[in-house]
Design a protein around this motif. Structure first.
Motif, PDB file in Angstrom:
ATOM      1  N   LEU A 104       0.856  -1.178   0.000  1.00  0.00           N
ATOM      2  CA  LEU A 104       0.000   0.000   0.000  1.00  0.00           C
ATOM      3  C   LEU A 104       0.894   1.230   0.000  1.00  0.00           C
ATOM      4  CD1 LEU A 104      -2.459  -1.177   2.815  1.00  0.00           C
ATOM      5  CD2 LEU A 104      -2.913  -1.193   0.350  1.00  0.00           C
ATOM      6  N   ALA A 105       0.557   2.209  -0.842  1.00  0.00           N
ATOM      7  CA  ALA A 105       1.413   3.394  -0.928  1.00  0.00           C
ATOM      8  C   ALA A 105       0.590   4.645  -1.221  1.00  0.00           C
ATOM      9  CB  ALA A 105       2.483   3.214  -2.011  1.00  0.00           C
ATOM     10  N   ALA A 106       1.015   5.753  -0.619  1.00  0.00           N
ATOM     11  CA  ALA A 106       0.411   7.068  -0.863  1.00  0.00           C
ATOM     12  C   ALA A 106       1.497   8.001  -1.356  1.00  0.00           C
ATOM     13  CB  ALA A 106      -0.223   7.615   0.414  1.00  0.00           C
ATOM     14  N   GLN A 113       6.548  12.902  -3.812  1.00  0.00           N
ATOM     15  CA  GLN A 113       7.093  12.208  -2.649  1.00  0.00           C
ATOM     16  C   GLN A 113       6.242  11.005  -2.265  1.00  0.00           C
ATOM     17  OE1 GLN A 113       7.955  14.389   0.914  1.00  0.00           O
ATOM     18  NE2 GLN A 113       8.682  16.190  -0.183  1.00  0.00           N
ATOM     19  N   ILE A 114       6.897   9.908  -1.853  1.00  0.00           N
ATOM     20  CA  ILE A 114       6.184   8.833  -1.179  1.00  0.00           C
ATOM     21  C   ILE A 114       5.958   9.320   0.247  1.00  0.00           C
ATOM     22  CG2 ILE A 114       6.225   6.442  -0.406  1.00  0.00           C
ATOM     23  CD1 ILE A 114       8.214   5.826  -2.623  1.00  0.00           C
ATOM     24  N   ILE A 115       4.696   9.508   0.623  1.00  0.00           N
ATOM     25  CA  ILE A 115       4.413   9.981   1.979  1.00  0.00           C
ATOM     26  C   ILE A 115       4.416   8.804   2.948  1.00  0.00           C
ATOM     27  CG2 ILE A 115       2.840  11.285   3.447  1.00  0.00           C
ATOM     28  CD1 ILE A 115       1.735  12.642   0.966  1.00  0.00           C
ATOM     29  N   GLU A 116       3.744   7.739   2.578  1.00  0.00           N
ATOM     30  CA  GLU A 116       3.732   6.514   3.379  1.00  0.00           C
ATOM     31  C   GLU A 116       3.684   5.317   2.446  1.00  0.00           C
ATOM     32  OE1 GLU A 116       3.925   5.785   6.659  1.00  0.00           O
ATOM     33  OE2 GLU A 116       4.048   7.885   7.302  1.00  0.00           O
ATOM     34  N   ALA A 189      -5.528   7.573 -15.465  1.00  0.00           N
ATOM     35  CA  ALA A 189      -5.897   8.813 -14.780  1.00  0.00           C
ATOM     36  C   ALA A 189      -5.088   9.015 -13.514  1.00  0.00           C
ATOM     37  CB  ALA A 189      -7.394   8.801 -14.456  1.00  0.00           C
ATOM     38  N   LYS A 190      -4.761   7.917 -12.810  1.00  0.00           N
ATOM     39  CA  LYS A 190      -3.928   8.040 -11.610  1.00  0.00           C
ATOM     40  C   LYS A 190      -2.493   7.618 -11.957  1.00  0.00           C
ATOM     41  CE  LYS A 190      -5.785   3.666  -9.817  1.00  0.00           C
ATOM     42  NZ  LYS A 190      -4.611   2.833  -9.931  1.00  0.00           N
ATOM     43  N   GLY A 191      -1.974   8.258 -12.996  1.00  0.00           N
ATOM     44  CA  GLY A 191      -0.688   7.859 -13.568  1.00  0.00           C
ATOM     45  C   GLY A 191       0.483   7.964 -12.626  1.00  0.00           C
ATOM     46  N   ARG A 192       0.452   8.956 -11.688  1.00  0.00           N
ATOM     47  CA  ARG A 192       1.619   9.154 -10.844  1.00  0.00           C
ATOM     48  C   ARG A 192       1.845   7.954  -9.925  1.00  0.00           C
ATOM     49  NH1 ARG A 192       3.279  13.652 -11.845  1.00  0.00           N
ATOM     50  NH2 ARG A 192       1.297  14.756 -11.922  1.00  0.00           N
ATOM     51  N   VAL A 193       0.780   7.429  -9.326  1.00  0.00           N
ATOM     52  CA  VAL A 193       0.945   6.283  -8.443  1.00  0.00           C
ATOM     53  C   VAL A 193       1.196   5.010  -9.255  1.00  0.00           C
ATOM     54  CG1 VAL A 193      -1.506   5.610  -8.207  1.00  0.00           C
ATOM     55  CG2 VAL A 193       0.070   5.241  -6.303  1.00  0.00           C
TER      56      VAL A 193
END
Length: 312
Positions: A104-106, A113-116, A189-193
């Protein structure tokens, strides 16, 4: 011969190290590891050519540039939009029989930045709630969370059409916290993640291989202490606006976080003041902190610590 030509003995040493430790690494990543672990410092182009000559790397074919594509502009501020997702992968390359697990990643949209990030068993309600409890207590509330339409986050099309007020546990919790979830209509659409997971499936997998990590506990510690700080230092960018749009939890939200981030189910109090839940009967004793009557509707909370609460 060029006066910059690499020494043959050093070239042999590089070839030996590449074949032994980094046979499936990309040239840039291999060059970083040669410097970090073996103090060999060369231009990435030099390492790239060596890898091509040794058959360890194939240059990518040039793409057709005729089609015009434009990227959505990043958000202006840190915490304005956080992209969140889970990725199932053989992250430990099946060492010690680990198989496929979920990461899981945010990632922050404005800075990259990877926040968590956290390894867990799956992308179900409890792992996701556990992730966000840790996130909220550490960073506060982002303004928006960008997600896909996985069943943990959004009701299926048929259920949503039949009842517009029907919400998942995640939607209900975000409503209580006043955080707006935004649902992507496609992976692009959520290309960055999505690009983040592509990078992690390359870099993170190989970093953990070099350290022989094979448990989620070890990997989560490595993510927190080493990988995420290094990744953010190398790949994050400055936001256009320096303000942090994360909102600290209020005192009330901090105290109520355990019940907000719980799986909640409605039940009716029976005539003998019992409540049925998951093949168990809970007997309400006479003295309660609130007046409970027969046929009252109560909410049964399954909390992250596996405790059960019944709330009027």
């Amino acid at each position: 011969k060029s006066h910059n030509k690499i020494n043959e003995n050093e070239k042999k040493k590089i070839i030996e190290l590449l074949n032994k430790h980094y046979p499936d690494f990309g040239p840039t990543f291999a060059n970083e590891k040669l410097f970090e672990n073996h103090k060999i410092n060369h231009d990435p182009k030099t390492i790239r050519q060596i890898m091509i000559d040794e058959g360890l790397w194939q240059p990518r074919k040039k793409k057709n540039r005729s089609e015009h594509r434009s990227w959505r502009e990043r958000k202006a501020s840190y915490g304005e939009l956080v992209q969140f997702d889970g990725s199932y992968e053989h992250w430990f390359e099946d060492r010690n029989g680990t198989g496929e697990i979920c990461l899981l990643a945010a990632i922050d949209d404005a800075t990259g930045q990877i926040i968590e990030a956290k390894f867990d068993q799956d992308e179900g309600v409890f792992p996701v709630f556990g992730f966000w409890r840790q996130y909220l207590e550490k960073h506060g509330k982002p303004r928006n969370i960008y997600l896909d339409k996985f069943s943990t986050y959004k009701m299926g099309q048929k259920a949503a059409v039949e009842n517009h007020d029907l919400k998942t546990q995640f939607q209900r919790a975000m409503d209580e916290l006043k955080v707006e979830p935004i649902f992507a209509n496609s992976p692009q659409a959520k290309g960055r993640v999505e690009r983040l997971f592509n990078t992690l499936q390359d870099r993170l997998v190989k970093e953990m291989r070099l350290l022989n990590l094979d448990t989620s506990e070890e990997a989560n510690l490595f993510l927190k202490k080493v990988f995420i700080p290094q990744f953010n230092k190398r790949f994050s960018v400055q936001p256009r606006n320096e303000v942090n749009l994360h909102t600290p939890l209020t005192v009330k939200e901090q105290k109520g976080l355990a019940n907000i981030l719980s799986r909640q189910t409605k039940r009716t109090v029976q005539n003998d003041f019992t409540v049925s839940f998951k093949n168990q009967w809970y007997q309400l004793i006479k003295d309660q902190p609130a007046t409970v009557c027969k046929k009252d509707e109560v909410i049964v909370e399954e909390r992250l610590d596996n405790s059960i609460y019944i709330r009027l």
